[in-house]
Design a protein around this motif. Structure first.
Motif, short mmCIF file in Angstrom:
data_model
loop_
_atom_site.label_atom_id
_atom_site.label_comp_id
_atom_site.label_asym_id
_atom_site.label_seq_id
_atom_site.Cartn_x
_atom_site.Cartn_y
_atom_site.Cartn_z
N LYS A 1 0.83 -1.20 0.00
CA LYS A 1 0.00 0.00 0.00
C LYS A 1 0.87 1.26 0.00
O LYS A 1 0.53 2.25 -0.65
N VAL A 2 1.98 1.21 0.72
CA VAL A 2 2.91 2.35 0.72
C VAL A 2 3.50 2.54 -0.68
O VAL A 2 3.57 3.67 -1.20
N VAL A 3 3.91 1.44 -1.31
CA VAL A 3 4.48 1.52 -2.67
C VAL A 3 3.43 2.02 -3.66
O VAL A 3 3.71 2.90 -4.49
N ASN A 4 2.23 1.48 -3.58
CA ASN A 4 1.16 1.93 -4.48
C ASN A 4 0.86 3.41 -4.28
O ASN A 4 0.62 4.14 -5.25
N GLY A 5 0.87 3.86 -3.02
CA GLY A 5 0.62 5.27 -2.74
C GLY A 5 1.69 6.16 -3.35
O GLY A 5 1.39 7.23 -3.89
N GLY A 6 2.95 5.74 -3.27
CA GLY A 6 4.05 6.51 -3.86
C GLY A 6 3.92 6.61 -5.36
O GLY A 6 4.08 7.69 -5.96
N ILE A 7 3.64 5.48 -6.02
CA ILE A 7 3.46 5.47 -7.47
C ILE A 7 2.29 6.36 -7.87
O ILE A 7 2.35 7.15 -8.82
N ALA A 8 1.18 6.25 -7.12
CA ALA A 8 -0.01 7.05 -7.40
C ALA A 8 0.29 8.54 -7.31
O ALA A 8 -0.16 9.34 -8.15
N ALA B 1 2.11 8.22 -0.22
CA ALA B 1 2.25 6.89 0.36
C ALA B 1 1.71 6.89 1.79
O ALA B 1 0.97 5.99 2.19
N ILE B 2 2.08 7.92 2.56
CA ILE B 2 1.61 8.02 3.95
C ILE B 2 0.10 8.24 3.98
O ILE B 2 -0.63 7.56 4.71
N LYS B 3 -0.39 9.16 3.16
CA LYS B 3 -1.80 9.54 3.20
C LYS B 3 -2.71 8.36 2.86
O LYS B 3 -3.63 8.03 3.62
N LEU B 4 -2.47 7.72 1.73
CA LEU B 4 -3.35 6.65 1.26
C LEU B 4 -3.20 5.38 2.11
O LEU B 4 -4.18 4.75 2.48
N ALA B 5 -1.95 5.03 2.41
CA ALA B 5 -1.72 3.81 3.19
C ALA B 5 -2.19 3.98 4.63
O ALA B 5 -2.78 3.06 5.22
#
Length: 321
Positions: free
Chosen positions: A21-28, A94-98
């Motif tokens: 989720k952190v990685v996905n948030g960063g990519i997003a 990453a922080i916000k979404l995860a």
């Protein structure tokens, strides 16, 4: 006598996998901010311009701001400050979404549901977590974005053309003059904006997103539904907190143009703006901010739900909480 029937194995308790989720948030975050950055630059300049004594404005509207910026600074001028923003948007998103997903997971009821007040609490906690990254990112980004507006104003007044500084030069100057906490100027206003935004955005997005699930077994809605849900929830939350975004932007603008006001505190900014510009000033750049936030969060949520990190890291995709 027949033996006891085999009982079905109990279902494994759901787990929360933070890393993908952190990685996905960063990519997003990287994808989203790269697309909408020119709109964000225009929003910053519109919010910072003040009305002159005779009602004169530097920019008539959003289109005029685009036109003047492109004419004076070219295509790459529209991306001024994007480097630091893209660099820091990775941990910020990453922080916000995860964090929102994590808080929603732990605040869920035993049956998996999560009441609206708990959704709002989860969103608010996620917004509070992100400000450690958001505050210096926004501070640096605003100086870079607004430099062209101030330079144009100084030039129009017959002053010398100012030298453009890089993000690194600006960071070094701030740290040297004010220490590391100089990068956290406006943190209270940033917290007020980000916490209130997340309290509105995440529950609304979850409600809209859930309507797009076509089957009970679906993990996430179709990508286009995630995009539309992010756009609608993002634009609504952006308009709701625009007054605090105006205050935050003005508090964090360190270099003022000729005749522009300095503010000592949030209340000073609010009272001074009301006195000299009226309540409509708090919605400056509001339409532009909605246009920025809608696709930013639409794209970010779509990319976040695609499950790129799960595919790359070998994790099983999980249902949206």
């Amino acid at each position: 006598m027949s033996g006891p029937k085999d009982l079905p194995a109990p279902k494994a308790a759901p787990q929360f996998n933070l890393l993908p989720k952190v990685v996905n948030g960063g990519i997003a975050g990287i994808v989203g901010v790269s697309v909408v950055f020119p709109l964000d630059l225009v929003k910053t300049r519109l919010q910072n311009q003040t009305i002159g004594p005779n009602g004169e404005r530097q920019y008539k509207n959003m289109i005029d701001c685009f036109r003047q910026t492109y004419r004076a600074e070219g295509y790459f001028g529209m991306y001024r400050g994007s480097g630091v923003n893209i660099l820091l948007i990775t941990p910020e998103k990453a922080i916000k979404l995860a964090a929102n997903d994590m808080f929603r997971f732990y605040l869920s009821m035993p049956d998996g549901s999560i009441p609206i007040p708990r959704q709002m609490l989860a969103g608010g906690c996620a917004g509070a977590c992100q400000i450690i990254i958001t505050t210096p990112m926004e501070l640096l980004k605003i100086q870079m974005q607004d430099a062209g507006r101030v330079a144009a104003q100084i030039k129009a007044a017959g002053g010398k053309e100012t030298k453009r500084v890089t993000a690194w030069e600006l960071t070094s100057k701030l740290v040297k003059e004010r220490g590391i906490f100089g990068l956290y100027k406006g943190i209270t206003a940033t917290a007020c904006r980000d916490v209130s935004f997340s309290v509105v955005y995440f529950p609304l997005f979850a409600i809209l997103s859930k309507q797009g699930l076509q089957k009970p077994t679906d993990l996430t809605p179709p990508f286009w539904w995630s995009f539309l849900s992010g756009c609608m929830a993002g634009s609504t939350a952006a308009l709701a907190v625009n007054p605090m975004d105006v205050v935050k932007t003005r508090m964090q603008t360190l270099t003022k143009g000729s005749g522009e006001r300095q503010y000592n505190s949030i209340m000073d900014c609010i009272s001074t703006t009301l006195r000299y510009e009226g309540p409509t000033a708090f919605f400056k750049g509001g339409a532009c901010r909605m246009i920025v936030i809608a696709p930013l969060f639409g794209i970010a949520q779509t990319v976040y739900y695609l499950g790129v990190a799960e595919y790359l890291l070998g994790y099983e995709r999980q249902r949206a909480v």
